[in-house]
Motif scaffolding. Structure first.
Motif, PDB file in Angstrom:
ATOM      1  N   ALA A 196      42.149  35.582  58.900  1.00 47.62           N
ATOM      2  CA  ALA A 196      42.415  35.175  57.572  1.00 47.62           C
ATOM      3  C   ALA A 196      41.747  36.123  56.558  1.00 47.62           C
ATOM      4  CB  ALA A 196      41.988  33.804  57.392  1.00 47.62           C
ATOM      5  N   LEU A 197      40.436  36.516  56.750  1.00 42.45           N
ATOM      6  CA  LEU A 197      40.042  37.290  55.917  1.00 42.45           C
ATOM      7  C   LEU A 197      40.475  38.603  55.853  1.00 42.45           C
ATOM      8  CD1 LEU A 197      37.610  37.734  53.720  1.00 42.45           C
ATOM      9  CD2 LEU A 197      36.048  38.144  55.722  1.00 42.45           C
ATOM     10  N   ALA A 198      40.766  39.343  57.017  1.00 37.95           N
ATOM     11  CA  ALA A 198      41.351  40.599  57.053  1.00 37.95           C
ATOM     12  C   ALA A 198      42.795  40.523  56.308  1.00 37.95           C
ATOM     13  CB  ALA A 198      41.389  40.976  58.611  1.00 37.95           C
ATOM     14  N   LEU A 199      43.445  39.474  56.546  1.00 32.92           N
ATOM     15  CA  LEU A 199      44.791  39.447  56.088  1.00 32.92           C
ATOM     16  C   LEU A 199      44.760  39.337  54.538  1.00 32.92           C
ATOM     17  CD1 LEU A 199      48.119  39.119  56.551  1.00 32.92           C
ATOM     18  CD2 LEU A 199      47.509  36.584  56.981  1.00 32.92           C
ATOM     19  N   ALA A 200      44.027  38.559  54.133  1.00 33.17           N
ATOM     20  CA  ALA A 200      43.742  38.305  52.806  1.00 33.17           C
ATOM     21  C   ALA A 200      43.399  39.728  52.074  1.00 33.17           C
ATOM     22  CB  ALA A 200      42.757  37.210  52.411  1.00 33.17           C
ATOM     23  N   THR A 201      42.540  40.498  52.758  1.00 33.16           N
ATOM     24  CA  THR A 201      42.314  41.711  51.725  1.00 33.16           C
ATOM     25  C   THR A 201      43.309  42.665  51.921  1.00 33.16           C
ATOM     26  OG1 THR A 201      40.895  42.591  54.153  1.00 33.16           O
ATOM     27  CG2 THR A 201      39.530  41.377  52.357  1.00 33.16           C
ATOM     28  N   VAL A 202      43.899  42.688  53.041  1.00 30.67           N
ATOM     29  CA  VAL A 202      45.254  43.778  53.221  1.00 30.67           C
ATOM     30  C   VAL A 202      46.092  43.378  52.176  1.00 30.67           C
ATOM     31  CG1 VAL A 202      47.025  44.537  54.836  1.00 30.67           C
ATOM     32  CG2 VAL A 202      44.781  44.269  55.647  1.00 30.67           C
ATOM     33  N   LEU A 203      46.631  41.954  52.053  1.00 30.87           N
ATOM     34  CA  LEU A 203      47.662  41.435  51.135  1.00 30.87           C
ATOM     35  C   LEU A 203      47.055  41.736  49.719  1.00 30.87           C
ATOM     36  CD1 LEU A 203      48.562  38.097  52.610  1.00 30.87           C
ATOM     37  CD2 LEU A 203      49.925  40.296  52.595  1.00 30.87           C
ATOM     38  N   ALA A 204      45.950  41.583  49.485  1.00 29.38           N
ATOM     39  CA  ALA A 204      45.275  42.159  48.138  1.00 29.38           C
ATOM     40  C   ALA A 204      45.483  43.615  47.713  1.00 29.38           C
ATOM     41  CB  ALA A 204      43.831  41.879  47.853  1.00 29.38           C
ATOM     42  N   MET A 205      45.170  44.249  48.874  1.00 32.63           N
ATOM     43  CA  MET A 205      45.193  46.026  48.398  1.00 32.63           C
ATOM     44  C   MET A 205      46.659  46.370  48.543  1.00 32.63           C
ATOM     45  SD  MET A 205      42.236  47.435  50.876  1.00 32.63           S
ATOM     46  CE  MET A 205      42.457  46.820  52.307  1.00 32.63           C
ATOM     47  N   ALA A 206      47.583  45.633  49.173  1.00 32.83           N
ATOM     48  CA  ALA A 206      48.937  45.864  49.282  1.00 32.83           C
ATOM     49  C   ALA A 206      49.474  45.559  47.966  1.00 32.83           C
ATOM     50  CB  ALA A 206      49.648  45.291  50.366  1.00 32.83           C
ATOM     51  N   SER A 207      49.029  44.471  47.179  1.00 34.31           N
ATOM     52  CA  SER A 207      49.491  44.038  45.920  1.00 34.31           C
ATOM     53  C   SER A 207      48.867  45.144  44.863  1.00 34.31           C
ATOM     54  CB  SER A 207      48.794  42.530  45.442  1.00 34.31           C
ATOM     55  OG  SER A 207      49.522  41.919  46.629  1.00 34.31           O
ATOM     56  N   ALA A 208      47.874  45.544  44.979  1.00 29.92           N
ATOM     57  CA  ALA A 208      47.380  46.492  44.050  1.00 29.92           C
ATOM     58  C   ALA A 208      48.180  47.599  44.095  1.00 29.92           C
ATOM     59  CB  ALA A 208      45.801  46.812  44.409  1.00 29.92           C
ATOM     60  N   LEU A 209      48.865  48.101  45.271  1.00 31.04           N
ATOM     61  CA  LEU A 209      49.464  49.377  45.326  1.00 31.04           C
ATOM     62  C   LEU A 209      50.915  49.091  44.602  1.00 31.04           C
ATOM     63  CD1 LEU A 209      50.305  51.986  46.788  1.00 31.04           C
ATOM     64  CD2 LEU A 209      51.230  50.889  48.637  1.00 31.04           C
ATOM     65  N   ALA A 210      51.392  47.915  44.706  1.00 31.61           N
ATOM     66  CA  ALA A 210      52.786  47.665  44.129  1.00 31.61           C
ATOM     67  C   ALA A 210      52.459  47.666  42.584  1.00 31.61           C
ATOM     68  CB  ALA A 210      53.305  46.271  44.800  1.00 31.61           C
ATOM     69  N   VAL A 211      51.482  46.892  42.126  1.00 34.00           N
ATOM     70  CA  VAL A 211      51.143  47.123  40.640  1.00 34.00           C
ATOM     71  C   VAL A 211      51.025  48.595  40.262  1.00 34.00           C
ATOM     72  CG1 VAL A 211      49.593  46.390  38.832  1.00 34.00           C
ATOM     73  CG2 VAL A 211      49.925  44.501  40.476  1.00 34.00           C
ATOM     74  N   MET A 212      50.262  49.189  40.942  1.00 29.46           N
ATOM     75  CA  MET A 212      50.098  50.661  40.580  1.00 29.46           C
ATOM     76  C   MET A 212      51.130  51.551  40.422  1.00 29.46           C
ATOM     77  SD  MET A 212      46.933  50.801  39.496  1.00 29.46           S
ATOM     78  CE  MET A 212      46.493  52.471  39.375  1.00 29.46           C
ATOM     79  N   THR A 213      52.077  51.294  41.659  1.00 28.08           N
ATOM     80  CA  THR A 213      53.336  52.024  41.689  1.00 28.08           C
ATOM     81  C   THR A 213      54.152  51.611  40.549  1.00 28.08           C
ATOM     82  OG1 THR A 213      53.014  51.984  44.232  1.00 28.08           O
ATOM     83  CG2 THR A 213      55.339  52.341  43.294  1.00 28.08           C
ATOM     84  N   GLY A 214      54.254  50.534  40.271  1.00 32.33           N
ATOM     85  CA  GLY A 214      55.025  50.436  39.008  1.00 32.33           C
ATOM     86  C   GLY A 214      54.707  50.851  37.689  1.00 32.33           C
ATOM     87  N   LEU A 215      53.460  50.892  37.467  1.00 40.18           N
ATOM     88  CA  LEU A 215      52.550  51.297  36.208  1.00 40.18           C
ATOM     89  C   LEU A 215      53.160  52.953  36.212  1.00 40.18           C
ATOM     90  CD1 LEU A 215      49.283  49.641  35.874  1.00 40.18           C
ATOM     91  CD2 LEU A 215      51.224  49.449  34.302  1.00 40.18           C
ATOM     92  N   GLN A 216      52.851  53.522  37.280  1.00 41.19           N
ATOM     93  CA  GLN A 216      52.881  55.106  37.405  1.00 41.19           C
ATOM     94  C   GLN A 216      54.428  55.398  37.301  1.00 41.19           C
ATOM     95  OE1 GLN A 216      50.648  56.871  40.847  1.00 41.19           O
ATOM     96  NE2 GLN A 216      49.777  54.928  40.753  1.00 41.19           N
ATOM     97  N   ARG A 217      55.320  54.670  37.815  1.00 34.43           N
ATOM     98  CA  ARG A 217      56.719  54.967  37.462  1.00 34.43           C
ATOM     99  C   ARG A 217      57.193  54.682  36.202  1.00 34.43           C
ATOM    100  NH1 ARG A 217      58.543  51.912  41.174  1.00 34.43           N
ATOM    101  NH2 ARG A 217      58.952  53.401  43.037  1.00 34.43           N
ATOM    102  N   ARG A 218      56.637  53.750  35.421  1.00 32.43           N
ATOM    103  CA  ARG A 218      56.974  53.320  34.039  1.00 32.43           C
ATOM    104  C   ARG A 218      56.307  54.441  33.054  1.00 32.43           C
ATOM    105  NH1 ARG A 218      54.835  49.903  30.325  1.00 32.43           N
ATOM    106  NH2 ARG A 218      53.276  48.739  31.606  1.00 32.43           N
TER     107      ARG A 218
END
Length: 251
Positions: A199-221
């Motif tokens: 559960a902890l490993a999955l939570a950290t991976v999902l958090a980092m993937a969410s951060a990647l999604a946000v940063m990708t959107g910011l850089q594209r904009r």
């Protein structure tokens, strides 16, 4: 082995003789960056575990963050500061890129460095010591895996001048992404020996993937692509996301 040595030389201040890796294509070396992140996290974890019994976990957490800065030469933090200065200090794409290339640092950059450093230190101090060391390794390796996906998601934003960014030379192929992902997954293994590991490993991976999604959107904009600075900033944000999620998990 040459590729791994080149990755160590690129991401850390560890002295690696140039003739050991001089024939390596740095565009391919980047797929091993998560492994080097795991190495960096392991050194930091040793600092945390060694100093916590002597000074208490809050001071040990600060010493651990300082050891990370010394080991990496604040490589990714520089990218975070440049991104904040450029994104929120410029009005046009061209002006933002110019600000990010400037060696001087502005108010946004200073505040981002202070905030990121304090937040990482507070997170390490708040985590259970028995888990903090493994989370540190996973955050360092996993965050570099996430930033390594950017060249597959966005084009390179700069069209002029030289760059120290190895990924800009080509768009990653399937093999590159598979090795990158495998390298990142390896750094999650320490978490699998600790309860509640899955559960902890999955939570950290999902958090980092969410951060990647946000940063990708910011850089594209803002830029329509990525740069070396945004790679470093993405790593920093993904690392903080993993640490914050782990703290929330235990609280």
């Amino acid at each position: 082995m040459k590729a791994l040595l080149a990755a160590v030389a690129f991401l850390t201040r560890i002295p690696v003789p140039y003739h050991w890796y001089q024939d390596i294509d740095f565009a391919c070396v980047s797929r091993l960056f998560p492994l080097v992140g795991g190495l960096i996290g392991s050194v930091a974890a040793l600092v945390l575990l060694a100093t916590a019994p002597l000074f208490g976990q809050p001071i040990a957490a600060t010493l651990t963050i300082l050891s990370l800065l010394l080991l990496t030469g604040a490589f990714h933090q520089d990218g975070l500061a440049d991104l904040c200065d450029g994104f929120w200090g410029g009005q046009t794409r061209e002006r933002k890129l110019a600000i990010m290339k400037d060696s001087q640092i502005g108010t946004y950059g200073v505040l981002s460095l202070i905030g990121a450093t304090l937040l990482a230190s507070q997170c390490l101090a708040a985590l259970p010591l028995a888990h903090a060391w493994a989370i540190l390794i996973a955050a360092q390796g996993g965050s570099r895996m996430m930033s390594g996906y950017l060249p597959a998601l966005l084009p390179y934003a700069r069209q002029d001048g030289n760059s120290k960014t190895p990924q800009r030379l080509h768009r990653p192929d399937v093999r590159h992404l598979l090795v990158l992902t495998g390298s990142g997954i390896l750094t999650l293994f320490p978490l699998l020996y600790l309860a509640p590991a899955p559960a902890l490993a999955l939570a950290t991976v999902l958090a980092m993937a969410s951060a990647l999604a946000v940063m990708t959107g910011l850089q594209r904009r803002h830029l329509g692509g990525y740069t070396g600075d945004t790679l470093g900033a993405t790593q920093q944000i993904a690392e903080l996301a993993a640490l914050l999620t782990a703290v929330a998990f235990f609280h």
